[in-house]
Motif scaffolding. Structure first.
Motif, PDB file in Angstrom:
ATOM      1  N   UNK A 198       0.842  -1.196   0.000  1.00  0.00           N
ATOM      2  CA  UNK A 198       0.000   0.000   0.000  1.00  0.00           C
ATOM      3  C   UNK A 198       0.874   1.242   0.000  1.00  0.00           C
ATOM      4  N   UNK A 199       1.974   1.169   0.750  1.00  0.00           N
ATOM      5  CA  UNK A 199       2.876   2.316   0.893  1.00  0.00           C
ATOM      6  C   UNK A 199       4.173   2.152   0.114  1.00  0.00           C
ATOM      7  N   UNK A 200       4.350   0.971  -0.521  1.00  0.00           N
ATOM      8  CA  UNK A 200       5.558   0.683  -1.301  1.00  0.00           C
ATOM      9  C   UNK A 200       6.831   0.882  -0.495  1.00  0.00           C
ATOM     10  N   UNK A 201       6.851   0.294   0.693  1.00  0.00           N
ATOM     11  CA  UNK A 201       8.045   0.357   1.520  1.00  0.00           C
ATOM     12  C   UNK A 201       8.045  -0.825   2.491  1.00  0.00           C
ATOM     13  N   UNK A 202       9.223  -1.125   3.092  1.00  0.00           N
ATOM     14  CA  UNK A 202       9.269  -2.223   4.061  1.00  0.00           C
ATOM     15  C   UNK A 202       8.316  -1.966   5.223  1.00  0.00           C
ATOM     16  N   UNK A 203       7.782  -3.050   5.756  1.00  0.00           N
ATOM     17  CA  UNK A 203       6.812  -2.936   6.852  1.00  0.00           C
ATOM     18  C   UNK A 203       7.499  -3.233   8.177  1.00  0.00           C
ATOM     19  N   UNK A 204       7.642  -2.212   9.004  1.00  0.00           N
ATOM     20  CA  UNK A 204       8.326  -2.350  10.286  1.00  0.00           C
ATOM     21  C   UNK A 204       7.316  -2.623  11.405  1.00  0.00           C
ATOM     22  N   UNK A 236     -14.042  -1.307   5.287  1.00  0.00           N
ATOM     23  CA  UNK A 236     -14.723  -1.151   3.998  1.00  0.00           C
ATOM     24  C   UNK A 236     -13.757  -0.506   3.019  1.00  0.00           C
ATOM     25  N   UNK A 237     -13.564  -1.163   1.872  1.00  0.00           N
ATOM     26  CA  UNK A 237     -12.599  -0.698   0.879  1.00  0.00           C
ATOM     27  C   UNK A 237     -13.310  -0.511  -0.461  1.00  0.00           C
ATOM     28  N   UNK A 249     -10.839  -7.573  -5.745  1.00  0.00           N
ATOM     29  CA  UNK A 249     -10.428  -6.360  -5.045  1.00  0.00           C
ATOM     30  C   UNK A 249      -9.507  -5.568  -5.967  1.00  0.00           C
ATOM     31  N   UNK A 250     -10.052  -4.502  -6.549  1.00  0.00           N
ATOM     32  CA  UNK A 250      -9.288  -3.619  -7.442  1.00  0.00           C
ATOM     33  C   UNK A 250      -9.048  -2.257  -6.793  1.00  0.00           C
ATOM     34  N   UNK A 251      -8.856  -2.249  -5.491  1.00  0.00           N
ATOM     35  CA  UNK A 251      -8.689  -0.986  -4.773  1.00  0.00           C
ATOM     36  C   UNK A 251      -7.428  -0.252  -5.223  1.00  0.00           C
ATOM     37  N   UNK A 252      -7.487   1.088  -5.148  1.00  0.00           N
ATOM     38  CA  UNK A 252      -6.351   1.928  -5.521  1.00  0.00           C
ATOM     39  C   UNK A 252      -6.316   3.156  -4.608  1.00  0.00           C
ATOM     40  N   UNK A 253      -5.296   3.258  -3.750  1.00  0.00           N
ATOM     41  CA  UNK A 253      -4.178   2.327  -3.562  1.00  0.00           C
ATOM     42  C   UNK A 253      -4.658   0.981  -3.029  1.00  0.00           C
ATOM     43  N   UNK A 254      -3.828  -0.034  -3.209  1.00  0.00           N
ATOM     44  CA  UNK A 254      -4.194  -1.382  -2.820  1.00  0.00           C
ATOM     45  C   UNK A 254      -4.380  -1.489  -1.306  1.00  0.00           C
ATOM     46  N   UNK A 255      -5.545  -1.998  -0.917  1.00  0.00           N
ATOM     47  CA  UNK A 255      -5.828  -2.215   0.500  1.00  0.00           C
ATOM     48  C   UNK A 255      -6.576  -3.526   0.682  1.00  0.00           C
ATOM     49  N   UNK A 256      -6.512  -4.051   1.895  1.00  0.00           N
ATOM     50  CA  UNK A 256      -7.235  -5.263   2.258  1.00  0.00           C
ATOM     51  C   UNK A 256      -8.503  -4.897   3.015  1.00  0.00           C
ATOM     52  N   UNK A 257      -9.611  -5.511   2.644  1.00  0.00           N
ATOM     53  CA  UNK A 257     -10.846  -5.324   3.415  1.00  0.00           C
ATOM     54  C   UNK A 257     -10.903  -6.404   4.480  1.00  0.00           C
ATOM     55  N   UNK A 258     -10.954  -5.971   5.738  1.00  0.00           N
ATOM     56  CA  UNK A 258     -10.941  -6.941   6.835  1.00  0.00           C
ATOM     57  C   UNK A 258     -11.638  -6.351   8.048  1.00  0.00           C
ATOM     58  N   UNK A 259     -12.517  -7.168   8.644  1.00  0.00           N
ATOM     59  CA  UNK A 259     -13.262  -6.759   9.825  1.00  0.00           C
ATOM     60  C   UNK A 259     -13.842  -8.025  10.441  1.00  0.00           C
ATOM     61  N   UNK A 260     -14.875  -7.880  11.262  1.00  0.00           N
ATOM     62  CA  UNK A 260     -15.526  -9.064  11.803  1.00  0.00           C
ATOM     63  C   UNK A 260     -16.489  -9.690  10.806  1.00  0.00           C
ATOM     64  N   UNK A 261     -16.691  -9.055   9.628  1.00  0.00           N
ATOM     65  CA  UNK A 261     -17.526  -9.608   8.569  1.00  0.00           C
ATOM     66  C   UNK A 261     -17.112  -9.021   7.220  1.00  0.00           C
ATOM     67  N   UNK A 262     -15.897  -9.331   6.755  1.00  0.00           N
ATOM     68  CA  UNK A 262     -15.415  -8.739   5.500  1.00  0.00           C
ATOM     69  C   UNK A 262     -16.158  -9.225   4.263  1.00  0.00           C
ATOM     70  N   UNK A 263     -16.752 -10.424   4.336  1.00  0.00           N
ATOM     71  CA  UNK A 263     -17.538 -10.919   3.203  1.00  0.00           C
ATOM     72  C   UNK A 263     -18.792 -11.597   3.738  1.00  0.00           C
ATOM     73  N   UNK A 264     -19.951 -11.021   3.424  1.00  0.00           N
ATOM     74  CA  UNK A 264     -21.204 -11.622   3.879  1.00  0.00           C
ATOM     75  C   UNK A 264     -22.021 -12.097   2.689  1.00  0.00           C
ATOM     76  N   UNK A 265     -22.841 -13.118   2.907  1.00  0.00           N
ATOM     77  CA  UNK A 265     -23.620 -13.717   1.832  1.00  0.00           C
ATOM     78  C   UNK A 265     -24.855 -14.386   2.431  1.00  0.00           C
ATOM     79  N   UNK A 291     -10.105  -9.887   2.452  1.00  0.00           N
ATOM     80  CA  UNK A 291     -10.270  -9.689   1.004  1.00  0.00           C
ATOM     81  C   UNK A 291      -9.078  -8.870   0.532  1.00  0.00           C
ATOM     82  N   UNK A 292      -8.024  -9.550   0.128  1.00  0.00           N
ATOM     83  CA  UNK A 292      -6.803  -8.879  -0.290  1.00  0.00           C
ATOM     84  C   UNK A 292      -6.901  -8.431  -1.747  1.00  0.00           C
ATOM     85  N   UNK A 293      -6.046  -7.506  -2.186  1.00  0.00           N
ATOM     86  CA  UNK A 293      -6.041  -7.111  -3.596  1.00  0.00           C
ATOM     87  C   UNK A 293      -5.860  -8.327  -4.497  1.00  0.00           C
ATOM     88  N   UNK A 294      -6.667  -8.390  -5.550  1.00  0.00           N
ATOM     89  CA  UNK A 294      -6.670  -9.566  -6.408  1.00  0.00           C
ATOM     90  C   UNK A 294      -7.999 -10.296  -6.282  1.00  0.00           C
TER      91      UNK A 294
END
Length: 422
Positions: free
Chosen positions: A35-41, A110-111, A142-158, A198-201
């Motif tokens: 998302x930030x194009x850098x190492x994750x510390x 929500x992304x 997931x075609x988010x821009x910038x790339x982000x992951x959708x995640x919560x207690x219910x990222x995908x409901x059906x 729900x990761x990018x892709x």
């Protein structure tokens, strides 16, 4: 116990077979935040031991350059889990792994840029004709821009029918391995959620369930967001009737019938009624000896044109020629025709080969194809074939949980003897 049944016994514990690994050591790695194009510390990194479940082993934290070192205190197959922004990311670490690279993304409940590419249902009755068995697959992009992951207690409901009894479920993240993932029930009956990032892709979810059946059944997909394709696959012996206002088109094929609706908005009328009994032919989900669909990988020409061998129209080949081209069903075909057992067989390929399944290289404008399965010794290929058959029998109710548990216990003795001799 027959030879065939014994082979199936041997397949049922493939995920619990500890690989004979070299001496204990370390795994080094780097975590990059795309998302930030850098190492994750500062991310937590955990080594998970895959034996009799998922057991946390050693932990560490990434440094300012996103680097980490994990001690590997035992031989066997492991996963490396990186937790970033409260979201888990996994990389397989089979025996001999010395280093891994993990890509992570910032996350949010929500992304923007997420939609359903397809909702695909396979319907058939059991042998008695008194239960309807359904395998439903959801493809989420997931075609988010910038790339982000959708995640919560219910990222995908059906939604499922209110009287559905879930018999199996699984999830597959972009470039990852299929894993068993159980949906959680929400407030309203029939409403569920997968707690899976729900990761990018493209992320894929699969649910197998059963419904009471008296010869006629009315159903209706309920997408919770804009959906590109709804596909309903069923035996030729079924009679299909779309509800008023539901726009389904028939896709002709040799061994089954498939009805497709496209460009679906939330709340659209998608009801339909089926009657009759029958099962989908087993060759409709033809697989090669390694448990992968026979069309996996395709040929270079098909790949270059955005298709694959999935467009094969010979008997047992599947959906055949789609209504129009390009068609999203082409790239989904191997998944559409598979059940939960195929998911498990793909994962078994990773464990049996001692190395991860590598995703196919992306080609501009080309439709993704199923990942190529790694090679394995002939005996292990046989075990994978038997695993497919065993898990199919279990998913379709031919094998009870008691029988499954009994066979697993018997297999443990056989495996222990074999490992000791080795």
């Amino acid at each position: 116990m027959t030879s065939s049944k014994f082979q199936r016994l041997c397949a049922s514990l493939l995920f619990a077979i500890p690989a004979i690994a070299a001496a204990q050591g370390t795994i080094t790695g780097t975590v990059m935040n795309s998302t930030r194009n850098k190492p994750s510390a500062g991310d937590e990194v955990t080594l998970i031991r895959l034996q009799q479940g998922m057991q946390e082993s050693t932990k560490t934290t990434t440094d300012a350059k996103g680097k980490f070192t994990l001690q590997v205190p035992d031989a066997g197959i492991h996963l490396v889990r990186v937790t970033h922004d409260k979201t888990p990311y996994f990389r397989p670490a089979p025996p001999g792994t010395e280093s891994v690279e993990v890509e992570v993304f910032d996350s949010a409940p929500k992304v923007n840029g997420i939609e359903w590419e397809a909702d695909v249902m396979r319907l058939q009755t059991d042998e008695s004709g008194k239960r309807m068995r359904v395998v439903e697959n959801f493809f989420v992009k997931n075609d988010s821009n910038p790339k982000k992951t959708q995640y919560s207690d219910r990222p995908f409901d059906f939604w499922l029918p209110a009287d559905a009894t879930i018999s199996g479920s699984a999830a597959l993240g972009p470039g990852g391995m299929p894993v068993q993932s159980s949906p959680i029930p929400l407030e309203e009956k029939g409403h569920y959620a997968f707690v899976f990032p729900i990761r990018p892709g493209e992320t894929r979810f699969q649910v197998s369930y059963e419904l009471p059946y008296n010869g006629t059944l009315t159903l209706g997909p309920r997408p919770t967001m804009k959906t590109g394709t709804i596909a309903l696959m069923m035996p030729k012996t079924f009679k299909f009737q779309a509800a008023a206002g539901a726009q389904y088109n028939l896709v002709e094929e040799l061994n089954a019938q498939t009805y497709v609706a496209r460009d679906i908005a939330p709340g659209a009328k998608l009801g339909f009624t089926v009657s009759g009994t029958g099962q989908l032919p087993r060759d409709a989900a033809q697989t090669s000896a390694d448990g992968q669909p026979a069309a996996a990988g395709g040929d270079s020409q098909a790949a270059a044109t955005g298709g694959s061998a999935a467009t094969d129209t010979k008997p047992g080949g599947g959906l055949g020629t789609p209504i129009d081209t390009p068609d999203p069903l082409t790239k989904y075909k191997w998944w559409i025709l598979s059940g939960l057992a195929l998911l498990l067989a793909v994962a078994a390929g990773f464990f049996l080969s001692g190395k991860p399944v590598q995703p196919a290289a992306a080609t501009a404008g080309a439709a993704p194809t199923a990942p190529a399965a790694p090679s394995a010794p002939p005996l292990l290929q046989t075990l994978k074939d038997e695993l497919f058959a065993l898990e199919t029998d279990r998913a379709t109710g031919k094998l009870s949980e008691a029988e499954y548990t009994e066979q697993k216990a018997a297999l443990e003795v056989v495996l222990k003897r074999a490992i000791n001799r080795s």
